[in-house]
Design a protein around this motif. Sequence first.
Motif, PDB file in Angstrom:
ATOM      1  N   PRO A 122       0.828  -1.219   0.000  1.00  0.00           N
ATOM      2  CA  PRO A 122       0.000   0.000   0.000  1.00  0.00           C
ATOM      3  C   PRO A 122       0.855   1.260   0.000  1.00  0.00           C
ATOM      4  O   PRO A 122       1.959   1.277   0.564  1.00  0.00           O
ATOM      5  CB  PRO A 122      -0.810  -0.114   1.305  1.00  0.00           C
ATOM      6  CG  PRO A 122      -0.699  -1.539   1.723  1.00  0.00           C
ATOM      7  CD  PRO A 122       0.624  -2.025   1.214  1.00  0.00           C
ATOM      8  N   VAL A 123       0.341   2.294  -0.620  1.00  0.00           N
ATOM      9  CA  VAL A 123       1.059   3.562  -0.662  1.00  0.00           C
ATOM     10  C   VAL A 123       1.296   4.096   0.744  1.00  0.00           C
ATOM     11  O   VAL A 123       2.356   4.672   1.049  1.00  0.00           O
ATOM     12  CB  VAL A 123       0.267   4.591  -1.500  1.00  0.00           C
ATOM     13  CG1 VAL A 123       0.921   5.966  -1.424  1.00  0.00           C
ATOM     14  CG2 VAL A 123       0.175   4.124  -2.944  1.00  0.00           C
ATOM     15  N   GLN A 124       0.330   3.905   1.635  1.00  0.00           N
ATOM     16  CA  GLN A 124       0.419   4.476   2.976  1.00  0.00           C
ATOM     17  C   GLN A 124       1.628   3.967   3.755  1.00  0.00           C
ATOM     18  O   GLN A 124       2.160   4.678   4.607  1.00  0.00           O
ATOM     19  CB  GLN A 124      -0.860   4.170   3.762  1.00  0.00           C
ATOM     20  CG  GLN A 124      -2.095   4.868   3.243  1.00  0.00           C
ATOM     21  CD  GLN A 124      -2.726   4.154   2.046  1.00  0.00           C
ATOM     22  OE1 GLN A 124      -2.180   3.172   1.557  1.00  0.00           O
ATOM     23  NE2 GLN A 124      -3.852   4.653   1.585  1.00  0.00           N
ATOM     24  N   ILE A 125       2.076   2.732   3.459  1.00  0.00           N
ATOM     25  CA  ILE A 125       3.207   2.165   4.196  1.00  0.00           C
ATOM     26  C   ILE A 125       4.487   2.959   3.942  1.00  0.00           C
ATOM     27  O   ILE A 125       5.330   3.102   4.828  1.00  0.00           O
ATOM     28  CB  ILE A 125       3.391   0.688   3.818  1.00  0.00           C
ATOM     29  CG1 ILE A 125       2.235  -0.149   4.374  1.00  0.00           C
ATOM     30  CG2 ILE A 125       4.721   0.142   4.323  1.00  0.00           C
ATOM     31  CD1 ILE A 125       2.325  -1.614   4.056  1.00  0.00           C
ATOM     32  N   GLY A 126       4.633   3.464   2.734  1.00  0.00           N
ATOM     33  CA  GLY A 126       5.873   4.153   2.388  1.00  0.00           C
ATOM     34  C   GLY A 126       5.884   5.638   2.666  1.00  0.00           C
ATOM     35  O   GLY A 126       6.915   6.289   2.462  1.00  0.00           O
ATOM     36  N   LEU A 127       4.773   6.206   3.125  1.00  0.00           N
ATOM     37  CA  LEU A 127       4.713   7.654   3.295  1.00  0.00           C
ATOM     38  C   LEU A 127       5.746   8.164   4.301  1.00  0.00           C
ATOM     39  O   LEU A 127       6.525   9.080   4.002  1.00  0.00           O
ATOM     40  CB  LEU A 127       3.302   8.070   3.717  1.00  0.00           C
ATOM     41  CG  LEU A 127       2.202   7.891   2.666  1.00  0.00           C
ATOM     42  CD1 LEU A 127       0.843   8.267   3.253  1.00  0.00           C
ATOM     43  CD2 LEU A 127       2.492   8.728   1.430  1.00  0.00           C
ATOM     44  N   LEU A 128       5.760   7.596   5.496  1.00  0.00           N
ATOM     45  CA  LEU A 128       6.660   8.088   6.537  1.00  0.00           C
ATOM     46  C   LEU A 128       8.133   7.821   6.229  1.00  0.00           C
ATOM     47  O   LEU A 128       8.964   8.743   6.327  1.00  0.00           O
ATOM     48  CB  LEU A 128       6.266   7.492   7.890  1.00  0.00           C
ATOM     49  CG  LEU A 128       7.061   8.003   9.103  1.00  0.00           C
ATOM     50  CD1 LEU A 128       6.937   9.511   9.216  1.00  0.00           C
ATOM     51  CD2 LEU A 128       6.571   7.316  10.372  1.00  0.00           C
ATOM     52  N   PRO A 129       8.527   6.588   5.842  1.00  0.00           N
ATOM     53  CA  PRO A 129       9.949   6.361   5.520  1.00  0.00           C
ATOM     54  C   PRO A 129      10.450   7.230   4.369  1.00  0.00           C
ATOM     55  O   PRO A 129      11.560   7.767   4.435  1.00  0.00           O
ATOM     56  CB  PRO A 129       9.998   4.873   5.151  1.00  0.00           C
ATOM     57  CG  PRO A 129       8.800   4.277   5.788  1.00  0.00           C
ATOM     58  CD  PRO A 129       7.753   5.341   5.759  1.00  0.00           C
ATOM     59  N   VAL A 130       9.635   7.382   3.334  1.00  0.00           N
ATOM     60  CA  VAL A 130      10.052   8.194   2.191  1.00  0.00           C
ATOM     61  C   VAL A 130      10.115   9.672   2.586  1.00  0.00           C
ATOM     62  O   VAL A 130      10.991  10.412   2.124  1.00  0.00           O
ATOM     63  CB  VAL A 130       9.101   7.979   1.000  1.00  0.00           C
ATOM     64  CG1 VAL A 130       9.461   8.917  -0.150  1.00  0.00           C
ATOM     65  CG2 VAL A 130       9.163   6.540   0.525  1.00  0.00           C
ATOM     66  N   ALA A 131       9.196  10.122   3.446  1.00  0.00           N
ATOM     67  CA  ALA A 131       9.240  11.505   3.916  1.00  0.00           C
ATOM     68  C   ALA A 131      10.544  11.783   4.661  1.00  0.00           C
ATOM     69  O   ALA A 131      11.175  12.835   4.477  1.00  0.00           O
ATOM     70  CB  ALA A 131       8.043  11.792   4.812  1.00  0.00           C
ATOM     71  N   LYS A 132      10.970  10.830   5.503  1.00  0.00           N
ATOM     72  CA  LYS A 132      12.251  11.000   6.208  1.00  0.00           C
ATOM     73  C   LYS A 132      13.424  11.009   5.237  1.00  0.00           C
ATOM     74  O   LYS A 132      14.358  11.800   5.374  1.00  0.00           O
ATOM     75  CB  LYS A 132      12.415   9.881   7.236  1.00  0.00           C
ATOM     76  CG  LYS A 132      11.443   9.957   8.400  1.00  0.00           C
ATOM     77  CD  LYS A 132      11.696   8.821   9.392  1.00  0.00           C
ATOM     78  CE  LYS A 132      10.764   8.932  10.596  1.00  0.00           C
ATOM     79  NZ  LYS A 132      10.991   7.831  11.577  1.00  0.00           N
ATOM     80  N   LEU A 133      13.376  10.128   4.239  1.00  0.00           N
ATOM     81  CA  LEU A 133      14.441  10.072   3.235  1.00  0.00           C
ATOM     82  C   LEU A 133      14.507  11.368   2.436  1.00  0.00           C
ATOM     83  O   LEU A 133      15.592  11.936   2.226  1.00  0.00           O
ATOM     84  CB  LEU A 133      14.221   8.882   2.302  1.00  0.00           C
ATOM     85  CG  LEU A 133      15.191   8.745   1.125  1.00  0.00           C
ATOM     86  CD1 LEU A 133      16.615   8.532   1.627  1.00  0.00           C
ATOM     87  CD2 LEU A 133      14.763   7.601   0.215  1.00  0.00           C
ATOM     88  N   PHE A 134      13.359  11.851   1.989  1.00  0.00           N
ATOM     89  CA  PHE A 134      13.328  13.102   1.226  1.00  0.00           C
ATOM     90  C   PHE A 134      13.798  14.282   2.068  1.00  0.00           C
ATOM     91  O   PHE A 134      14.432  15.216   1.559  1.00  0.00           O
ATOM     92  CB  PHE A 134      11.917  13.358   0.698  1.00  0.00           C
ATOM     93  CG  PHE A 134      11.567  12.535  -0.521  1.00  0.00           C
ATOM     94  CD1 PHE A 134      12.454  11.615  -1.043  1.00  0.00           C
ATOM     95  CD2 PHE A 134      10.332  12.683  -1.149  1.00  0.00           C
ATOM     96  CE1 PHE A 134      12.139  10.863  -2.156  1.00  0.00           C
ATOM     97  CE2 PHE A 134      10.005  11.930  -2.263  1.00  0.00           C
ATOM     98  CZ  PHE A 134      10.912  11.013  -2.766  1.00  0.00           C
TER      99      PHE A 134
END
Length: 279
Positions: A122-134
Amino acid sequence: MNAIRRSLGNGLVQAFLVVIGLVWLTPLAGLFLSSLRSAQDTAKGGWWTALASPGQLSFDNYSALLKNSGMMQSFWNTVLISVPATTLVVVIAALAGYAFAWLDFPLREPLFLLVVALLVVPVQIGLLPVAKLFGALGLFGTIPGVVLFHVAYGLPFAVFLLRNYFAEIPKEMLEAARMDGGTEWRIFVQLVLPVGRPAIASLAIFQFLWVWNDMLVALLFADSSSQPLTVELQSQIRQFGSNIDVLAPGAFLSLIVPVVVFFAFQRHFVQGVMAGSVK
């Protein structure tokens, strides 16, 4: 008698389809008429009253919309997000799909299984990790960051779709092209891409509509200077709930672009949806 029955049957089917089409277009027509009415006229009655009083319709709201810097900036932000996100997904997926379908390289099957496995994430799973990476990369709150997120989450389905479609190309056709001295790049550009045009057009429609209408990703990854039209409309509703003279034309502008894109590629849509499902 049979011919008459067939004609009546076809006529009923066509009439039913026309009715369905009119029902589907009613909200679009209502939004368009609402966008042409003043706030005072809208407060007095529904959009259908404009059919009896066409004098209340004008393009003043669109003139005001063009002068609204926030709405227009959001519109162009949406274009700057949707077009690259769609183009990159289509180009990368076409290259990867051809490689998975017809090129031999180490770990081809495991890598494709990994692509298939990513379809269920799901897209929701990657929101927080990708936000930290970005945030660490300085991409958070920027248009390139939003584009990269859409590209990353659009690629698994895109690669899966195009790989399945390209795999149905007759092997003899590719072998004949290679015997004629064609390089892999030339075969891909001059043979595979034209044959795969229905699937590519369908993929472009899906990806463009998803990115254009997205609000979840934009709410998290875009700041006030890079937010698309969906977020700006939501902000306008929250701040100025009765600002219908700006909201209606803005909403219609947000709606009409994907509608135009869909109808521009509709002749490829059915073929593309069924790409790879039937040999």
